[in-house]
Write a protein that holds these residues in place. Sequence first.
Motif, PDB file in Angstrom:
ATOM      1  N   LEU A   1       0.247   3.552 -24.597  1.00 42.16           N
ATOM      2  CA  LEU A   1       0.512   2.139 -24.931  1.00 42.16           C
ATOM      3  C   LEU A   1       1.324   1.474 -23.831  1.00 42.16           C
ATOM      4  O   LEU A   1       1.083   0.317 -23.484  1.00 42.16           O
ATOM      5  CB  LEU A   1       1.275   2.036 -26.254  1.00 42.16           C
ATOM      6  CG  LEU A   1       0.478   2.188 -27.539  1.00 42.16           C
ATOM      7  CD1 LEU A   1       1.364   1.896 -28.746  1.00 42.16           C
ATOM      8  CD2 LEU A   1      -0.737   1.271 -27.572  1.00 42.16           C
ATOM      9  N   VAL A   2       2.266   2.239 -23.266  1.00 45.15           N
ATOM     10  CA  VAL A   2       3.100   1.679 -22.196  1.00 45.15           C
ATOM     11  C   VAL A   2       2.243   1.340 -20.980  1.00 45.15           C
ATOM     12  O   VAL A   2       2.431   0.312 -20.331  1.00 45.15           O
ATOM     13  CB  VAL A   2       4.235   2.660 -21.843  1.00 45.15           C
ATOM     14  CG1 VAL A   2       4.937   2.243 -20.561  1.00 45.15           C
ATOM     15  CG2 VAL A   2       5.253   2.705 -22.978  1.00 45.15           C
ATOM     16  N   LEU A   3       1.263   2.201 -20.694  1.00 41.54           N
ATOM     17  CA  LEU A   3       0.357   1.934 -19.566  1.00 41.54           C
ATOM     18  C   LEU A   3      -0.456   0.661 -19.822  1.00 41.54           C
ATOM     19  O   LEU A   3      -0.668  -0.153 -18.917  1.00 41.54           O
ATOM     20  CB  LEU A   3      -0.580   3.133 -19.365  1.00 41.54           C
ATOM     21  CG  LEU A   3      -1.305   3.192 -18.034  1.00 41.54           C
ATOM     22  CD1 LEU A   3      -0.335   3.275 -16.874  1.00 41.54           C
ATOM     23  CD2 LEU A   3      -2.249   4.386 -17.983  1.00 41.54           C
ATOM     24  N   LEU A   4      -0.875   0.488 -21.062  1.00 43.19           N
ATOM     25  CA  LEU A   4      -1.579  -0.748 -21.419  1.00 43.19           C
ATOM     26  C   LEU A   4      -0.653  -1.953 -21.247  1.00 43.19           C
ATOM     27  O   LEU A   4      -1.065  -3.015 -20.772  1.00 43.19           O
ATOM     28  CB  LEU A   4      -2.079  -0.692 -22.869  1.00 43.19           C
ATOM     29  CG  LEU A   4      -3.095   0.399 -23.208  1.00 43.19           C
ATOM     30  CD1 LEU A   4      -3.579   0.231 -24.646  1.00 43.19           C
ATOM     31  CD2 LEU A   4      -4.279   0.385 -22.266  1.00 43.19           C
ATOM     32  N   HIS A   5       0.624  -1.759 -21.598  1.00 40.43           N
ATOM     33  CA  HIS A   5       1.607  -2.832 -21.415  1.00 40.43           C
ATOM     34  C   HIS A   5       1.756  -3.174 -19.930  1.00 40.43           C
ATOM     35  O   HIS A   5       1.989  -4.324 -19.576  1.00 40.43           O
ATOM     36  CB  HIS A   5       2.964  -2.422 -21.981  1.00 40.43           C
ATOM     37  CG  HIS A   5       3.070  -2.599 -23.458  1.00 40.43           C
ATOM     38  ND1 HIS A   5       2.685  -1.637 -24.348  1.00 40.43           N
ATOM     39  CD2 HIS A   5       3.504  -3.636 -24.201  1.00 40.43           C
ATOM     40  CE1 HIS A   5       2.883  -2.078 -25.580  1.00 40.43           C
ATOM     41  NE2 HIS A   5       3.373  -3.290 -25.515  1.00 40.43           N
ATOM     42  N   LEU A   6       1.649  -2.151 -19.080  1.00 41.37           N
ATOM     43  CA  LEU A   6       1.740  -2.405 -17.632  1.00 41.37           C
ATOM     44  C   LEU A   6       0.621  -3.342 -17.187  1.00 41.37           C
ATOM     45  O   LEU A   6       0.819  -4.196 -16.324  1.00 41.37           O
ATOM     46  CB  LEU A   6       1.638  -1.097 -16.847  1.00 41.37           C
ATOM     47  CG  LEU A   6       2.948  -0.382 -16.541  1.00 41.37           C
ATOM     48  CD1 LEU A   6       2.677   0.876 -15.735  1.00 41.37           C
ATOM     49  CD2 LEU A   6       3.904  -1.292 -15.770  1.00 41.37           C
ATOM     50  N   GLY A   7      -0.567  -3.144 -17.768  1.00 37.09           N
ATOM     51  CA  GLY A   7      -1.682  -4.047 -17.487  1.00 37.09           C
ATOM     52  C   GLY A   7      -1.329  -5.475 -17.875  1.00 37.09           C
ATOM     53  O   GLY A   7      -1.576  -6.425 -17.133  1.00 37.09           O
ATOM     54  N   THR A   8      -0.682  -5.614 -19.043  1.00 38.43           N
ATOM     55  CA  THR A   8      -0.256  -6.942 -19.513  1.00 38.43           C
ATOM     56  C   THR A   8       0.772  -7.536 -18.561  1.00 38.43           C
ATOM     57  O   THR A   8       0.684  -8.721 -18.193  1.00 38.43           O
ATOM     58  CB  THR A   8       0.379  -6.821 -20.920  1.00 38.43           C
ATOM     59  OG1 THR A   8      -0.495  -6.072 -21.747  1.00 38.43           O
ATOM     60  CG2 THR A   8       0.631  -8.170 -21.525  1.00 38.43           C
ATOM     61  N   ALA A   9       1.766  -6.707 -18.174  1.00 36.38           N
ATOM     62  CA  ALA A   9       2.816  -7.208 -17.272  1.00 36.38           C
ATOM     63  C   ALA A   9       2.199  -7.635 -15.933  1.00 36.38           C
ATOM     64  O   ALA A   9       2.597  -8.659 -15.364  1.00 36.38           O
ATOM     65  CB  ALA A   9       3.870  -6.129 -17.057  1.00 36.38           C
TER      66      ALA A   9
END
Lengths: 66, 282
Positions: B41-49
């Motif tokens: 999920l954090v990696l997906l958040h990195l995409g968002t950031a």
Amino acid sequence: MKSNTFAIGLGVLGIVFVIIAVLYALGVLQLFASTTSGPHYKHAILFAVLAVASFVAANFARPKMA
Amino acid sequence: MGLLQGATELFPVSSLGHSVIIPSLFHWGFKQSDPTFVPFLVLLHLGTAGALLVLYRVEWIAIIRGFFTAAVRGRISSEPERLAMLLLTGTIPAGILGVYFETRIKSLFASPYVAAGFLVVNGILLLGFELLRRRAERRAELHSKTRVEQEQSFAEAERISFRAAAIIGACQALAFLPGISRSGVTIGGGLLAGLRHQEAARFSFLLATPVILAAGLVEIPQLLASGVPIAEYLAAAVLSGIAAYASARFLLRYFRSGRLDPYGYYCLAAGLVSLALLHFGL
């Protein structure tokens, strides 16, 4: 609130935060960490940011020459 | 999952809640208790950031420059400098609460039932924010004006107080509860502080970027060490970024005159339907 005493206090707080950040990064400090061994980079980054904020606040609190 | 997370992260509907509920409803092979779930999920958040950095690239350059200028000078003398200091003020409480409580809270509440329940709460919160905003509009006697004119009567993000920035920043911690939306509570906080909807969304997106980015970068070594299919996860992160970029563009346009109400009703309905589906095992 501008005074030299307040600015020095914030500067000292900044130095304390830097020390805590280094201790977390080296894995010496384990206070409130989810695991009890190894470095805690999240905590180290947090205290590094707090240190930067303290130094910035110290500079803001320092009385300026006109 | 990448598209889902990217699309729901910036909409005020809780990406974490959807990431917990939807795999359970559709019987996808994600286990929330799996040690790779949070890093994923954090990696997906990195995409968002990354998407937010691209969207606000010019603004971030001005903010970073403004931060250093104001920090060295010890005085704020321009809007980017003030915005930089506001973002620092808002990021600190979120950072403290995130580092010390995020993992504990998330593991405590990582259940589809809880997420669905908090989604209902999120809906009530969003509708409550709009109720208070309408009251403020009535007090300012703006009811006879068009929506765009009403919005123009409220402030830009740079005008927010430092105390309000700190409170909005701390509100981000509510999003550790699956079902409560980070952008929802921060946009709502911005509205209560007297910002225009569009400016509240802008402040929310800017405030989210450093926290999401820092949390993501720190999790990368754990993700690499966990032996997960990294290429698939990266593809999901890219999809998440694309969806987040499109969502942010849409929301900024929508909030020129739009309100939080539709998202509030959606969260109420989605939460209640999810609770029913989970209860009856459909």
